[in-house]
Design an enzyme around this catalytic site. Structure first.
Site, PDB file in Angstrom:
ATOM      1  N   LYS A 178       1.241   4.775   6.841  1.00 21.88           N
ATOM      2  CA  LYS A 178       0.626   5.583   5.794  1.00 21.88           C
ATOM      3  C   LYS A 178       1.295   6.957   5.775  1.00 21.88           C
ATOM      4  O   LYS A 178       2.059   7.313   6.679  1.00 21.88           O
ATOM      5  CB  LYS A 178      -0.881   5.762   6.019  1.00 21.88           C
ATOM      6  CG  LYS A 178      -1.684   4.472   6.089  1.00 21.88           C
ATOM      7  CD  LYS A 178      -1.720   3.739   4.764  1.00 21.88           C
ATOM      8  CE  LYS A 178      -2.524   2.434   4.887  1.00 21.88           C
ATOM      9  NZ  LYS A 178      -2.439   1.604   3.663  1.00 21.88           N
TER      10      LYS A 178
ATOM     11  N   SER B 206       0.812  -1.222   0.000  1.00 23.04           N
ATOM     12  CA  SER B 206       0.000   0.000   0.000  1.00 23.04           C
ATOM     13  C   SER B 206       0.842   1.266   0.000  1.00 23.04           C
ATOM     14  O   SER B 206       0.333   2.350  -0.285  1.00 23.04           O
ATOM     15  CB  SER B 206      -0.936   0.011   1.212  1.00 23.04           C
ATOM     16  OG  SER B 206      -0.205   0.107   2.417  1.00 23.04           O
TER      17      SER B 206
END
Length: 256
Positions: free
Chosen positions: A102, A60
């Protein structure tokens, strides 16, 4: 009587024994080893206090961080997080209690949305993100503008088309945002594979200051310098002895 022969004799009392026996050389060698150990162990100890290793299991954050990569993240307080930082956080509303990695794209008070001319917008400004795949032209999934509440942050993965990030939680009560207090560390380098330090997200500079880099480079230099001093100091004795043995000549005497 008889013939003559040349024999070796022991060095005279008080004569120099050459480099291998040099007191000054031995002292300097010992100091180099001691200083090297201090730097080597100190660098590792400092790093253990400031940084934590993590494994990123998914893609991701590709291409910045690939699946299975090992990263070093500096322990930070959530209040010290800035736009563009790649952070480690834990939020129970994101299904898993495991740490998640993230990128922070907006902080409290910001309005973030996607997309204008294919770019992320924060407070109405288009953000250049060269770290995205395909030279910064990765597929961005559009989402409605979000006003980030005070004390919270909005996060996206660098692999925008497949990351389960804030955009996957827009229907939550907090509109996909995460509390600053949930952040435990800021990723600074990918150590396996050895991709090195993460580049700063300069596209966010127009909105405010970026986070300063941590002491990882300094720690690495300490460890490297320490290793060189330990090896150099330890090698002095054998090298000096070898060179001294080659240069020393026996003193000839006559034996009757």
């Amino acid at each position: 009587m008889g013939g003559e022969s040349t024999i070796r004799t022991a060095p005279r009392s008080g004569a120099s024994k050459g480099p291998a026996g040099s007191r000054t050389g031995q002292v300097l060698s010992g100091l180099a080893v001691a200083l090297g150990l201090l730097l080597f162990l100190g660098g590792f100890a400092w790093g253990a206090v400031v940084y934590r290793p993590y494994t990123v299991p998914t893609s991701s954050m590709a291409p910045t961080i690939g699946a299975g990569a090992r990263v070093l993240a500096q322990r930070v307080d959530g209040g010290d997080v800035h736009r563009g930082d790649v952070v480690v956080f834990t939020d129970k509303t994101w299904v898993t209690n495991a740490p998640v990695v993230k990128r922070v794209v907006a902080v409290g008070g910001d309005t973030v949305g996607c997309c204008t001319d294919g770019k992320l917008t924060v407070n109405g400004k288009q953000i250049d993100e060269p770290y995205l795949a395909d030279d910064g032209l990765a597929e961005l999934q559009g989402f409605p503008s979000v006003k980030v509440p005070k004390g919270r942050i909005f996060l996206l993965g660098d692999e925008r088309s497949g990351s389960l990030d804030s955009t996957a939680h827009l229907t939550d009560a907090a509109s996909g945002t995460v509390a600053r207090s949930a952040v435990s560390a800021r990723v600074e380098a990918v150590v396996w594979p050895m991709n090195g330090m993460l580049e700063q997200a300069t596209g966010f500079e127009k909105l405010g200051p970026l986070s300063p880099q941590g002491p990882l480079r300094t720690q690495g230099l300490m460890i490297l310098a320490g290793a060189v001093l330990v090896l150099g100091g330890g090698a002095y004795g054998p090298i000096a002895k070898l060179l001294g043995g080659r240069n020393r000549k026996p003193e000839p005497v006559r034996a009757g």
